[in-house]
Design a protein around this motif. Structure first.
Motif, mmCIF file in Angstrom:
data_model
loop_
_atom_site.group_PDB
_atom_site.id
_atom_site.type_symbol
_atom_site.label_atom_id
_atom_site.label_comp_id
_atom_site.label_asym_id
_atom_site.label_seq_id
_atom_site.Cartn_x
_atom_site.Cartn_y
_atom_site.Cartn_z
ATOM 1 N N UNK A 59 -79.356 52.176 11.591
ATOM 2 C CA UNK A 59 -80.601 51.500 11.240
ATOM 3 C C UNK A 59 -80.893 51.825 9.781
ATOM 4 N N UNK A 60 -81.313 50.815 9.034
ATOM 5 C CA UNK A 60 -81.546 51.011 7.610
ATOM 6 C C UNK A 60 -82.927 50.491 7.233
ATOM 7 N N UNK A 61 -83.674 51.337 6.574
ATOM 8 C CA UNK A 61 -85.001 50.975 6.071
ATOM 9 C C UNK A 61 -84.893 50.861 4.553
ATOM 10 N N UNK A 62 -85.154 49.676 4.027
ATOM 11 C CA UNK A 62 -85.144 49.455 2.581
ATOM 12 C C UNK A 62 -86.597 49.363 2.131
ATOM 13 N N UNK A 69 -74.627 42.739 9.778
ATOM 14 C CA UNK A 69 -75.993 43.115 9.467
ATOM 15 C C UNK A 69 -76.913 42.269 10.335
ATOM 16 N N UNK A 70 -77.687 42.923 11.185
ATOM 17 C CA UNK A 70 -78.639 42.238 12.065
ATOM 18 C C UNK A 70 -80.033 42.414 11.475
ATOM 19 N N UNK A 98 -74.984 42.450 -1.735
ATOM 20 C CA UNK A 98 -76.077 43.156 -2.405
ATOM 21 C C UNK A 98 -77.356 42.923 -1.600
ATOM 22 N N UNK A 99 -78.349 43.750 -1.876
ATOM 23 C CA UNK A 99 -79.641 43.589 -1.209
ATOM 24 C C UNK A 99 -80.727 44.126 -2.124
ATOM 25 N N UNK A 158 -80.227 46.458 11.176
ATOM 26 C CA UNK A 158 -79.267 47.223 11.956
ATOM 27 C C UNK A 158 -77.890 46.877 11.429
ATOM 28 N N UNK A 159 -77.172 47.889 10.988
ATOM 29 C CA UNK A 159 -75.831 47.710 10.444
ATOM 30 C C UNK A 159 -74.824 48.110 11.525
ATOM 31 N N UNK A 160 -73.932 47.204 11.856
ATOM 32 C CA UNK A 160 -72.916 47.464 12.875
ATOM 33 C C UNK A 160 -71.559 47.435 12.198
#
Length: 131
Positions: free
Chosen positions: A28-31, A62-63, A99-100, A111-113
């Motif tokens: 899980x990624x919080x930006x 990437x979800x 990129x993001x 959510x990165x899988x």
């Protein structure tokens, strides 16, 4: 960042095998607002060692966990992406530049899988219109 070294919520099991991948891991990624991830490719050094696989066989998904919000941005292979809805997902190969950025005022959650492709992966992708 919250990954497989921590307990995962039960609903993450929904994604097991969902993309024709095997040996999936989850992060899980919080930006946060103001965070920018410049164009890059993923190296997967830890994953290849952990799963004893070749980099060329890895796929990243990437979800998007929430609907798009102003200032949230994703770019894959030079194509900018906005206006997603929760549940949209995007898959790429190891050498795909992406990129993001979050130039908005709210956190962006994804959510990165990471997994190893199977013969079902490409078949799965062909059945989809835009993801």
């Amino acid at each position: 960042q919250y990954d497989n070294s921590n307990p995962m919520p039960k609903w993450v099991g929904y994604f097991d095998g969902k993309f024709g991948l095997k040996e999936q891991t989850y992060t899980f990624y919080k930006m946060i607002p103001g965070e920018i991830m410049k164009p890059h490719v993923d190296h997967f050094a830890f994953y290849t060692k952990l799963k004893n696989c070749e980099r060329k066989d890895i796929r990243r998904v990437l979800v998007m966990l929430e609907d798009w919000r102003s200032g949230h941005y994703l770019e894959i292979d030079g194509v900018g992406i906005t206006n997603w809805v929760a549940g949209d997902w995007f898959m790429w190969e190891p050498d795909t530049e992406h990129a993001a950025a979050n130039i908005g005022v709210e956190d962006r959650y994804t959510l990165q899988i990471t997994g190893i492709k199977t013969n079902k992966t490409e078949e799965y992708l062909k059945t989809l219109a835009h993801k």
